[in-house]
Design a protein around this motif. Structure first.
Motif, mmCIF file in Angstrom:
data_model
loop_
_atom_site.group_PDB
_atom_site.id
_atom_site.type_symbol
_atom_site.label_atom_id
_atom_site.label_comp_id
_atom_site.label_asym_id
_atom_site.label_seq_id
_atom_site.Cartn_x
_atom_site.Cartn_y
_atom_site.Cartn_z
ATOM 1 N N ARG B 77 0.823 -1.209 0.000
ATOM 2 C CA ARG B 77 0.000 0.000 0.000
ATOM 3 C C ARG B 77 0.858 1.260 0.000
ATOM 4 O O ARG B 77 0.405 2.321 -0.405
ATOM 5 C CB ARG B 77 -0.931 0.000 1.220
ATOM 6 C CG ARG B 77 -2.248 -0.729 0.960
ATOM 7 C CD ARG B 77 -3.311 -0.298 1.952
ATOM 8 N NE ARG B 77 -2.993 -0.713 3.318
ATOM 9 C CZ ARG B 77 -3.352 -1.884 3.841
ATOM 10 N NH1 ARG B 77 -4.049 -2.736 3.121
ATOM 11 N NH2 ARG B 77 -3.037 -2.204 5.072
ATOM 12 N N GLN B 78 2.087 1.145 0.473
ATOM 13 C CA GLN B 78 2.989 2.299 0.571
ATOM 14 C C GLN B 78 3.886 2.430 -0.661
ATOM 15 O O GLN B 78 4.762 3.279 -0.688
ATOM 16 C CB GLN B 78 3.901 2.146 1.798
ATOM 17 C CG GLN B 78 3.172 1.916 3.090
ATOM 18 C CD GLN B 78 2.807 3.236 3.738
ATOM 19 O OE1 GLN B 78 3.401 4.261 3.446
ATOM 20 N NE2 GLN B 78 1.815 3.197 4.611
ATOM 21 N N CYS B 79 3.714 1.551 -1.634
ATOM 22 C CA CYS B 79 4.593 1.538 -2.803
ATOM 23 C C CYS B 79 3.840 1.944 -4.067
ATOM 24 O O CYS B 79 2.680 1.597 -4.240
ATOM 25 C CB CYS B 79 5.175 0.144 -3.036
ATOM 26 S SG CYS B 79 6.267 -0.391 -1.726
ATOM 27 N N GLY B 80 4.544 2.663 -4.949
ATOM 28 C CA GLY B 80 4.008 2.957 -6.273
ATOM 29 C C GLY B 80 4.931 2.349 -7.310
ATOM 30 O O GLY B 80 6.120 2.144 -7.042
ATOM 31 N N TYR B 81 4.403 2.061 -8.499
ATOM 32 C CA TYR B 81 5.210 1.411 -9.529
ATOM 33 C C TYR B 81 4.889 2.024 -10.884
ATOM 34 O O TYR B 81 3.727 2.209 -11.228
ATOM 35 C CB TYR B 81 4.909 -0.085 -9.554
ATOM 36 C CG TYR B 81 5.624 -0.823 -10.646
ATOM 37 C CD1 TYR B 81 6.963 -1.154 -10.507
ATOM 38 C CD2 TYR B 81 4.967 -1.169 -11.825
ATOM 39 C CE1 TYR B 81 7.647 -1.807 -11.522
ATOM 40 C CE2 TYR B 81 5.633 -1.829 -12.843
ATOM 41 C CZ TYR B 81 6.970 -2.134 -12.684
ATOM 42 O OH TYR B 81 7.636 -2.780 -13.692
ATOM 43 N N MET B 82 5.912 2.361 -11.621
ATOM 44 C CA MET B 82 5.697 2.886 -12.963
ATOM 45 C C MET B 82 6.722 2.306 -13.921
ATOM 46 O O MET B 82 7.903 2.255 -13.626
ATOM 47 C CB MET B 82 5.843 4.399 -12.959
ATOM 48 C CG MET B 82 5.634 5.008 -14.326
ATOM 49 S SD MET B 82 6.543 6.537 -14.507
ATOM 50 C CE MET B 82 6.880 6.473 -16.252
ATOM 51 N N SER B 83 6.239 1.859 -15.068
ATOM 52 C CA SER B 83 7.123 1.288 -16.076
ATOM 53 C C SER B 83 6.910 2.027 -17.379
ATOM 54 O O SER B 83 5.824 2.548 -17.654
ATOM 55 C CB SER B 83 6.786 -0.187 -16.251
ATOM 56 O OG SER B 83 7.295 -0.645 -17.472
ATOM 57 N N GLN B 84 7.964 2.040 -18.183
ATOM 58 C CA GLN B 84 7.875 2.577 -19.545
ATOM 59 C C GLN B 84 6.771 1.843 -20.306
ATOM 60 O O GLN B 84 6.077 2.406 -21.124
ATOM 61 C CB GLN B 84 9.240 2.379 -20.201
ATOM 62 C CG GLN B 84 9.243 2.250 -21.691
ATOM 63 C CD GLN B 84 9.034 3.585 -22.346
ATOM 64 O OE1 GLN B 84 8.969 4.610 -21.701
ATOM 65 N NE2 GLN B 84 8.893 3.570 -23.644
ATOM 66 N N LYS B 85 6.605 0.559 -19.976
ATOM 67 C CA LYS B 85 5.598 -0.238 -20.681
ATOM 68 C C LYS B 85 4.262 -0.197 -19.958
ATOM 69 O O LYS B 85 3.388 -0.996 -20.212
ATOM 70 C CB LYS B 85 6.083 -1.695 -20.785
ATOM 71 C CG LYS B 85 7.308 -1.848 -21.638
ATOM 72 C CD LYS B 85 8.265 -2.882 -21.033
ATOM 73 C CE LYS B 85 9.699 -2.536 -21.340
ATOM 74 N NZ LYS B 85 10.594 -2.904 -20.239
#
Lengths: 329, 301
Positions: B77-85
């Motif tokens: 819940r405390q993490c965010g994730y972003m990818s080029q894809k």
């Protein structure tokens, strides 16, 4: 001899005016009056952001789309008026190249050789020769789907070269490819042009400055215009003495101070340092003003550094953005 | 400052294959930490362990004080994730994409959505279909989505690959602003250009963390000796000569010249002598500052 020649090449697309969209403000003209030449044995880097017109330009060279104005010639043949002869001289590779996954490496190459009209007795020795060049000669019987990403890319290059083109067009060939593979790929491209016997001319489009720096000459494409052209060394020299590197703590506070200095045109933050672009001749003054900030700020390193292509790109595109003629900014 | 990521001999094996091999490092609050390595070097497996998606075979990790094996729900819940894809819905508008993903994270205050959109500079484009956005703007929308639930730790996977330096720089200014507010950022990437934006960079190969330091320190200390630009003709013959010269650890083609890495003690005279003896014409041998790519190839090549 010039293998690629573009004279006042232009192409417009009928899209609405949307400054935030893929098309630039003057995007109606995807490629606008671009002239350039690439000689045999030369690698020309067409450098620019997404939407600058790189792919459109390459498609114009292949005559995949027609120019509204201007002319392209490939090894002396007109792209528009002698399309078959011109295309026979072109090898083309983009990051979206497709292979037949179920066929072996050799079968894939044979397919491309036959499409390109290589005579029956010639395809086999040529395929082995080109596979040896890209370092895949031991993998001729492996199915394409079992190749690693880097090997697939080398097979793509072999397919583009199988008919011995004198012009190689590479449209962002290493996007998404890891650095070891990119290094291998570039060694092959440079070998290809360094071999005087074959005299291939290469035009490669890329958004990456580290890739651009490996080209013999670079053209900077922005909003369809060729902003400038030169060797990497010449382009870097345009900012000679105007880039300072500053390291210290806390970096973010130092950045704010640097941004307010009268001699500083631009501040770029990196992970552990700042790059300052200073006004011509202002380097020493800026260094003396910023060298000893009030405590607790601390500068650990402040010196003039050789400009990088990235600095040149940002400086040039900032000038264009500041030009009143660029509508919509 | 406090420790946000603590990896202690983190190891993961898949059968006989060791994907991550005794990796230890720490990341502090507000740090922008890069993780650089070729495909299959273990970057993604490390992140999957840090997010509690797979279990370590050996070793342990704590993320924001949570044990990754036991507190995974609270951790994520405390993490965010972003990818080029990152999968934006091309046919949906900017606003529809944002509200869809916000809903997934259980965020529905309109004020929060507007604030996030304003932060990335997309106010006014709510009704634009994402397919019409250039890659730089798509990346900012993806960042807005990754940050919509205000995570304390952000994972970015090649966030700015394929964008030009100006757009990349605008993106990183957003990241630095987050870091200044205490968000910790872990970036995995192939690209040297991107790694330069990280405060510290770890270099991975074959599951091992070979080095982790600031880009400046890596360039100053991680190479065995020095870097040179060699301008000589004919180029390929000169390359062969350098490759055969004692003390040259790596030589490669670099546009119109050669790049060489040498052991300490090899100086400009030694390189001139080796090239001259082979009969090539030398225009210049310049000592240059090593690039991050030189360091990477020396360690991971």
């Amino acid at each position: 001899m010039d293998m690629i020649e573009a004279k006042h090449l232009s192409r417009a697309f009928g899209k609405a005016h949307r400054p935030w969209a893929k098309q630039s403000p003057d995007a109606l003209r995807a490629v606008d009056d671009v002239s350039l030449r690439v000689a045999a044995g030369e690698i020309y880097g067409l450098v620019g952001p997404d939407g600058a017109g790189k792919t459109t330009f390459i498609r114009l060279l292949c005559n995949a789309i027609r120019a509204d104005a201007g002319e392209a010639t490939i090894a002396g043949y007109s792209a528009a008026r002698q399309p078959e002869l011109a295309r026979a001289q072109i090898g083309y590779l983009s990051q979206r190249f497709s292979l037949y996954e179920e066929l072996t490496v050799l079968e894939n190459l044979r397919f491309f050789a036959e499409v390109r009209g290589l005579p029956a007795q010639e395809w086999k020795p040529r395929c082995h020769e080109i596979l040896a060049f890209v370092g895949l000669d031991e993998f001729g019987s492996r199915r394409a789907k079992l190749l690693s990403g880097g090997m697939k890319q080398k097979l793509g290059l072999a397919a583009a070269l199988v008919h011995r083109p004198r012009v190689l067009l590479l449209d962002e060939p290493t996007t998404g490819v890891d650095p070891l593979t990119r290094q291998d790929f570039w060694q092959l491209i440079i070998r290809l042009v360094s071999d005087a016997e074959h005299g291939v001319a290469v035009l490669v489009s890329t958004p990456y400055m580290d890739e651009a720096s490996r080209c013999g000459r670079i053209g900077l494409l922005h909003h369809g215009h060729l902003l400038t052209e030169g060797t990497p060394t010449q382009l870097r020299a345009t900012l000679q003495g105007r880039v300072l590197e500053l390291a210290g703590t806390p970096l973010r506070a130092l950045r704010r101070i640097a941004e307010q200095d009268v001699g500083v045109e631009d501040v770029q933050m990196f992970g552990d340092r700042l790059h300052l672009r200073v006004k011509p001749g202002a380097g020493d003054d800026v260094i003396s003003r910023l060298r000893a900030p009030a405590a607790p700020l601390q500068v650990t390193r402040l010196r003039s550094v050789p400009p990088q292509l990235e600095d040149v790109f940002i400086a040039l595109t900032a000038e264009v953005a500041a030009m009143p003629t660029t509508e919509g900014k | 400052m406090s420790t946000v990521i603590l990896a202690d001999n983190l190891t993961r094996r898949f059968g006989d294959f060791t994907a991550v091999d005794h990796v230890s490092f720490e990341a502090q609050t507000g740090e922008v930490l890069g993780y650089l390595g070729p495909n299959g070097s273990g970057k993604t497996t490390t992140i999957r362990m840090l997010l509690g998606l797979i279990r370590p075979t050996e070793g342990r990790a704590e993320v924001m004080g949570f044990d990754v094996q036991h507190d995974t729900e609270r951790l994520r819940r405390q993490c965010g994730y972003m990818s080029q894809k990152f999968a934006l819905y091309d046919e949906l508008t900017v606003w529809e994409n944002l509200t869809f993903y916000a809903g997934v994270y259980g965020v529905n205050e309109r004020a929060r959505l507007n604030e996030t959109l304003k932060w990335v500079g997309l106010v006014g484009q709510e009704k634009t279909r994402t397919t019409a956005l250039s890659s730089g703007w798509r990346q900012r929308l993806a960042l807005a989505i990754a940050f919509i639930h205000r995570p304390r730790l952000l994972f970015l996977d090649e966030p700015t690959s394929g964008v030009d330096p100006t757009a990349r720089r605008m993106f990183w200014d957003l990241i630095y602003a987050l870091a200044e507010e205490g968000v910790t950022v872990l970036v995995t990437t192939h690209y040297m250009d991107e790694a330069e934006y990280c405060g510290r960079v770890g270099i991975m190969r074959a599951g091992k963390l070979l080095a982790m330091d600031t880009p400046s320190n890596l360039k100053a200390k991680a190479l065995p000796g020095r870097a040179w630009d060699v301008f000589a003709e004919p180029l390929l013959k000169s390359l062969a000569v350098l490759e055969a010269t004692p003390g040259v650890t790596r030589a490669g083609l670099s546009g119109d010249h050669l790049r060489a890495i040498t052991l300490p003690g090899v100086d400009v005279n030694a390189l001139h002598a080796a090239l001259g003896a082979a009969g090539v014409t030398v225009a210049a041998v310049d000592a240059v500052e090593p690039s991050l790519e030189d360091v990477f190839l020396a360690l991971a090549g």
